[in-house]
Design an enzyme around this catalytic site. Structure first.
Site, short mmCIF file in Angstrom:
data_model
loop_
_atom_site.label_atom_id
_atom_site.label_comp_id
_atom_site.label_asym_id
_atom_site.label_seq_id
_atom_site.Cartn_x
_atom_site.Cartn_y
_atom_site.Cartn_z
N HIS A 39 -3.69 -5.67 0.88
CA HIS A 39 -3.14 -6.11 2.16
C HIS A 39 -3.08 -7.64 2.25
O HIS A 39 -4.09 -8.27 2.55
CB HIS A 39 -4.00 -5.57 3.30
CG HIS A 39 -3.85 -4.10 3.47
ND1 HIS A 39 -2.84 -3.55 4.21
CD2 HIS A 39 -4.56 -3.06 2.97
CE1 HIS A 39 -2.93 -2.23 4.17
NE2 HIS A 39 -3.96 -1.91 3.42
N CYS A 53 0.82 -1.22 0.00
CA CYS A 53 0.00 0.00 0.00
C CYS A 53 0.86 1.26 0.00
O CYS A 53 1.59 1.50 -0.93
CB CYS A 53 -0.90 -0.02 1.23
SG CYS A 53 -2.58 -0.14 0.78
N GLU A 78 -1.72 -9.34 4.51
CA GLU A 78 -1.68 -9.80 5.90
C GLU A 78 -3.06 -10.05 6.49
O GLU A 78 -3.19 -10.74 7.50
CB GLU A 78 -0.92 -8.77 6.77
CG GLU A 78 -1.57 -7.40 6.94
CD GLU A 78 -1.31 -6.43 5.78
OE1 GLU A 78 -0.91 -6.89 4.70
OE2 GLU A 78 -1.56 -5.23 5.95
#
Ligand code: XMP
Length: 512
Positions: free
Chosen positions: A169, A82, A171
Site C-alpha cells: 500500500h 493489492c 498510500e
C-alpha cells in the site's frame, strides 16, 4: 467539467479514500467510483490514469469483479494496488494462489528494476502489506519489478504499456517511499498538469456559483463547524450580499459559540449572519425525553421548523446552500454498489423537503483537508477552521438522559476549561475530538470543611483518521490531575471528574 482527472476504483479497501487524498495532494483531481462504472464509456473522458484499490475480495473464488476490455481501449495508465494488482493478473492470465493466511504488516521491499514508478525511491524500503492471496507467476509480457522475502510477487509492470501492479500500500505512511510512488504515477506516468490547486478550486467555484445563482438569493445554515463555515465563505466571495447565513442557537452549543463564529468571520466585510436564539423552544421540546435517538429526532425537527420560518422572511431565496463534502458523496454512492460503509449520522441541517429550494453544494468535490485549506485561503480564522467536529445534536448527546438547561450550563463550563487547557498545553491539534460528558448522578466530595454532593463529568479525547474507529488519547498524568482540580474548583456543581478510556469499537465516540 474537469480538464483532467484520475479515477480511483473502490473495491472496498479501508484505504481507498486515502489513495484519493494522496492524488489530490499532487494537485490532481480524482474521483472515487464503484467497480461497475468501468463498463460505462462516459466515465473515460478526460481521464489520465486509473488506480484500482485493494479490497477484501479474492479473485480466485469470485467472478464479481472482472476488468472490462473498455478499460484498456485508450491505453490509459493503470495502477493496481493489492486486490487491484490481482485483478490485473487475472485479466492477463497470471497465476494467483489462494491463501488462508494473510501477509499483514511491514515487509522489506527490494526494488529490482529501474522503472518510472520507482524513480527516486530507495532500492530497499519498508512497505505496508495487507493481503491474503498472492500472485505467484506474473502474466506473459509482464516483468517483476520488486519483491519481498515473503510470499508472492510484490510489483509487476507490463512490458509495453503503462500498466503496473503493486502488492503493498503506497498510500499509507508506513510505506517509506516518502510519497514518491503515487507522485511518480500521477506526474511521470499520467503526466498530470497539476492544476488542482486551492487557488484554482476557489476561482472555478466562484465562477460556477455566480453562474448558477445569477440574481437569486441563497440561504445557509451556519453551525460554526468547518464545512458550513467554508461553504459560507466561498459563496460570500462569489455573490456577496445575496447570501444570508442563519445561525441557530439551540441551547446545546458550546460556551461562547456565537462569539467564536463572529470572531472567525471577522475579516468578512458585510457578510450577513442572522443569529437566532431558539434555546427555549429546543429545551422545551426536549423536556422529559431520555432516549438518544428520540432526542436527535426532536432536535432535527425543531431545527427545520426554526430554519424554515426564518428562511421565509428572506425575499427571493431560491437556493439552500449546504456544506456537503466528498466523503458524504462517496459513502452514499458506495451504499448502492459495494456497500461497505454506510454513514450512520446525518447532519441536523438537512434539506427541509417542502421548501422548494434548489441545492447549492460548493464543497461536494472536496475532502476535509482540502476544505480546511480553502477556508484558510478564503480568510476564515484558523482557530475556527481547526476546531474538532461537533455533532449536530450538540450537548444533547453529551448529557446522559434528560436534557436540562442547568445541566447544559454546568457541562459548558467544565468543557470550556478542558478545551482551553488543551490549547494552552499544545495538545488540541494532536487530538481528533475532545469533549466533556455530563452524568446526571451525584457523588460525594469534600470541599473546605464540609461535605459536598455534586455531579460527575467524564473527559473524552480520541485519536482517529476516519471516526469509524478510534483510540483514546494518551494524556500525561499531570495534565489530567490539573484539569480535574480546575473543573472541581471552578464549577461548584461538579464533585468528580472521570476519564473515558474506551476505544471505538466497541464503544462509540459520543456517549449517546
Ligand atoms: P460516534 O459517537 O458514532 O461518532 O462514534 C462518530 C462521529 O460522529 C459524530 N456524531 C454526530 N454528528 N450528528 C452529527 O452531526 C449526530 O447525531 C452525531 N452523532 C455522533 C461524533 O461527534 C463523532 O465525530
Amino acid at each position: 467539467m474537469h480538464e483532467e482527472k484520475i479515477l480511483v476504483i473502490d473495491y472496498g479497501s479501508q484505504y481507498t479514500q486515502l489513495i484519493a487524498r494522496r492524488i489530490r495532494e499532487n494537485n490532481t483531481y480524482c474521483e472515487v467510483l464503484n467497480p461497475s462504472s468501468l463498463n460505462k464509456k462516459e466515465i473515460y473522458s478526460n481521464v489520465i490514469g486509473v488506480i484500482l484499490s485493494g479490497g477484501p475480495s479474492s479473485v480466485t473464488n469470485n467472478d464479481t469483479y472482472d476488468l472490462p476490455d473498455l478499460l484498456f481501449k485508450k491505453n490509459i495508465p493503470l495502477l493496481g494496488v493489492c486486490f487491484g494488482m490481482q485483478l490485473i493478473c487475472k485479466k492477463f492470465n497470471g497465476i494467483i494462489k489462494e491463501s488462508t493466511s494473510r501477509e499483514y504488516g511491514k515487509a522489506v521491499l527490494e526494488i529490482t528494476k529501474d522503472v518510472k514508478i520507482f524513480k527516486g525511491v530507495n532500492k530497499s524500503i519498508e512497505a505496508w502489506m495487507s493481503h491474503g492471496d498472492s500472485v505467484i507467476k506474473a502474466p506473459k509480457n509482464f516483468t517483476i519489478i520488486a519483491s519481498t522475502n515473503k510470499k508472492g510477487l510484490s510489483a509487476i509492470k507490463s512490458d509495453n504499456k503503462e500498466i503496473y501492479g503493486i502488492q503493498f500500500h503506497p498510500e499509507v505512511t508506513h510505506t517509506l517511499d516518502k510519497g514518491k510512488i503515487i507522485f511518480n504515477f500521477v506526474n511521470n506516468i499520467c503526466k498530470s498538469n497539476g492544476s488542482w490547486t486551492t487557488k484554482n478550486i476557489i476561482e472555478n467555484q466562484v465562477a460556477e456559483i455566480k453562474n448558477k445563482v445569477k440574481n437569486d438569493h441563497v440561504i445557509l445554515g451556519l453551525s460554526g463547524g468547518v464545512d458550513s463555515s467554508v461553504a459560507a465563505a466561498i459563496i460570500h466571495k462569489a455573490i456577496k450580499d445575496q447570501l444570508t447565513c442563519i445561525f441557530i442557537d439551540n441551547g446545546l452549543l458550546r460556551l461562547n459559540e456565537k462569539n467564536q463564529v463572529e470572531e472567525g468571520f471577522k475579516d468578512f466585510k458585510n457578510i450577513k449572519i442572522i443569529y437566532i436564539d431558539s434555546s427555549k423552544l429546543f429545551l422545551k421540546r426536549l423536556h422529559g425525553i431520555t432516549d438518544p435517538e428520540e432526542k436527535r429526532k426532536v432536535i432535527g425537527k425543531t431545527f427545520i421548523d426554526v430554519f424554515q420560518s426564518e428562511a421565509k422572511k428572506i425575499k427571493n431565496a431560491k437556493w439552500l446552500a449546504q456544506g456537503t463534502i466528498y466523503p458524504d458523496v462517496i459513502e452514499s454512492a458506495a451504499s448502492s454498489d459495494n456497500a461497505h460503509l454506510i454513514k450512520s449520522h446525518h447532519n441536523v441541517g438537512g434539506l427541509p423537503k417542502d421548501m422548494n429550494l434548489k441545492l447549492l453544494e460548493p464543497l461536494r468535490e472536496l475532502f476535509k483537508d482540502e476544505v480546511r485549506k480553502l477556508g484558510i485561503d478564503l480568510g476564515i480564522k484558523p482557530k475556527l477552521i481547526n476546531r474538532h467536529p461537533f455533532p449536530g445534536p450538540g450537548l444533547a448527546v453529551r448529557i446522559l438522559g434528560e436534557v436540562r438547561e442547568d445541566y447544559a450550563d454546568i457541562l459548558r463550563s467544565a468543557d470550556d476549561i478542558f478545551i482551553k487547557m488543551l490549547h494552552d498545553r499544545g495538545l488540541y491539534n494532536k487530538i481528533s475530538q475532545a469533549f466533556t460528558v455530563f452524568m446526571p448522578v451525584k457523588s460525594v466530595g469534600v470541599t473546605g470543611d464540609g461535605r459536598s454532593y455534586g455531579n460527575v463529568v467524564s473527559l473524552r479525547a480520541v485519536k482517529t483518521i476516519d471516526f469509524m474507529t478510534a483510540k483514546p488519547f494518551d494524556f500525561p498524568f499531570d495534565f489530567l490531575e490539573e484539569v480535574s482540580t480546575r473543573i472541581i474548583n471552578e464549577v461548584p456543581e461538579i464533585s468528580r471528574v472521570c476519564l473515558d478510556i474506551s476505544s471505538k469499537p466497541p464503544s462509540t465516540i459520543e456517549w449517546e
